[in-house]
Write an enzyme that holds these catalytic residues in place. Structure first.
Site: not given
Length: 486
Positions: A252, A286
């Protein structure tokens, strides 16, 4: 729960708090003040080998327990996150620099991740297959074995527990490597919660360390799965190393999320969403909105109102002041942010707000009229910076949103929600939010990106977690052995 006398100078190895093999420590620093809050043990490759041996032995017994016992541990862990919320929240605010609202949100997600994971031990772990032979044929899901979880500094509780909890629930042992900058919040807390929840010794171990520890985890023969959250550059190295050793790596990675404001949107509503998506947690998420793509008819009003909001957001120490933004994690990250901002201005972007800092406190920044090759527009900033670009047609909006390597989260604001869905279908992204900004997280929802943002949805939701942290094997059973022709 977090008494420093328990963990000071130590790592969590084999169910005990011990000094690392190298005897070294990291300082635990409060970014808002520079104050040293304590010291945590610095793990090395030798500690990885020891941990992997402990984990391999402990995992077998843990996986063999009745599913009800594993589920009970996860439920108790969820309760403990709630019971110790105030103490853990204090560390989250001081060590990470999170504002109290963000710290509280992280704790709520952590508890929910454990409650969701508690449903996994009894989740159906296989299928009955058709067979041309007179036998029972099964596809069975079994624990992967030892899982390494490598978590980052920015949201250490959520980005650790979302892999730790389901991996444990499914019968694996876990070695957690938190970022050394937030090792108490992201590591010690995790170990103490599960220790108090009754997790057997060796099933979870915590090794704060540098790149050498990450490399040792990817190469250790007893570690079968790597769950990594971090930058795209680091993720590429982890994926390459894992592939070399024939291990699965769930990555990720970074993002530069697009936020589309269509011509029928309400500007005030859009700006409210945009400010949260771009500036929340100092932009150190993110999913943060990096690219603000606004229809030309709304562009000037949007820029003006977003800049005005940015100018009025208070920035300061979240442990002592009522602020919207806390500190950047360290000088290196701050300097990277500032270089991207100044480089974008030099490339032709107009600084509509911010672009300044005092210490580690970076002002929320708006870059208008950003050239498409400006560094803050093209790259993941990981700071409170909004680059705003106008578009005139939906085709142009799709082209802008689809450009670049990242594909994590996407936000679209429009009065016609179905039109928003149709538009989203044309833009590659792991996550889509219609009439919302890009920063969202729920424990039962699959999470992950495409392209340079990672290897897809590998966290969240029963199906994604079972896929991530188990192996599939084929099992057949006959009532009598067959006879073969020789």
């Amino acid at each position: 729960m977090l008494d420093a006398s328990v963990w000071s100078g130590r790592i969590y190895l084999g169910g005990e708090w011990v000094e690392p093999a190298g005897g070294e420590t990291y300082p635990v620093v409060e970014p808002a003040t520079g104050e040293e809050l304590g010291r945590i043990g610095k793990a090395g490759p030798a500690d990885v080998r020891t941990a992997a041996q402990h984990a391999t032995e402990a995992q077998r017994a843990w996986a063999a327990l009745p599913h009800t016992e594993r589920a009970a541990v996860l439920r108790r862990a969820g309760d403990l996150w709630n019971a110790h919320a105030d103490e853990v929240m204090g560390w989250n605010v001081r060590e990470v620099g999170a504002v109290p609202g963000m710290a509280g949100f992280a704790l709520g997600v952590a508890a929910q991740e454990c409650y969701e994971a508690a449903t996994l031990p009894s989740y159906p772990h296989g299928q009955v297959l058709a067979s041309e032979q007179p036998r029972l044929s099964l596809a069975q899901r079994v624990p992967a074995g030892v899982v390494a979880v490598i978590s980052p500094f920015n949201v250490p509780i959520i980005l650790g527990i979302r892999a730790v909890a389901p991996a444990l629930a499914l019968g694996n042992a876990v070695i957690l490597k938190p970022d050394p900058r937030t090792a108490v919040t992201g590591g010690v807390t995790m170990a103490r919660i599960f220790e108090e929840a009754g997790l057997p010794a060796g099933v979870l171990q915590v090794l704060p360390g540098g790149a050498d520890v990450g490399e040792a985890l990817t190469s250790d023969p007893d570690v079968r799965v790597i769950a990594f959250t971090g930058s795209t550059a680091a993720g590429r190295k982890v994926g390459e190393a894992a592939g070399k050793h024939l291990k699965r790596a769930h990555l990720e990675l970074g993002g530069n999320s697009a936020f589309l404001v269509l011509e029928d949107a309400d500007v005030d509503q859009a700006v409210n969403l945009a400010a949260w998506g771009a500036f929340f947690h100092q932009g150190q998420i993110c999913m943060t909105v990096g690219r603000h793509l606004v229809h030309e008819s709304l562009y000037d009003a949007y820029v003006a109102k977003l800049a005005e909001k940015a100018d009025h957001l208070p920035v300061g120490n979240p442990a002592t002041d009522q602020v919207a933004l806390g500190p950047i994690i360290d000088e290196g990250q701050r300097d990277k942010i500032h270089a991207l901002v100044t480089g974008s201005v030099e490339a032709g972007a107009r600084l509509a707000a911010g672009g300044t800092y005092e210490g580690l406190f970076y002002r929320p920044t708006v870059l208008a009229d950003s050239p498409l090759d400006a560094p803050a527009y093209c790259e993941e900033v990981f700071g409170p910076v909004a680059s705003v670009v106008k578009f005139s047609t939906l085709d142009e909006a799709v082209k802008l949103a689809s450009s670049g390597d990242y594909g994590l989260s996407l936000g679209i604001v429009t009065r016609d929600a179905l039109r928003g869905l149709e538009l989203a279908a044309r833009i590659p992204s792991g996550i889509v939010h219609i009439n919302d900004q890009t920063v969202n997280d729920e424990a039962n929802a699959p999470f992950g990106g495409v392209g340079a943002s990672g290897t897809g949805s590998r966290h969240g939701g029963a199906e994604a977690n079972v896929e991530a942290f188990t192996e599939t094997r084929w099992v057949t059973v006959r009532s009598e052995p067959p006879t073969y022709p020789f």
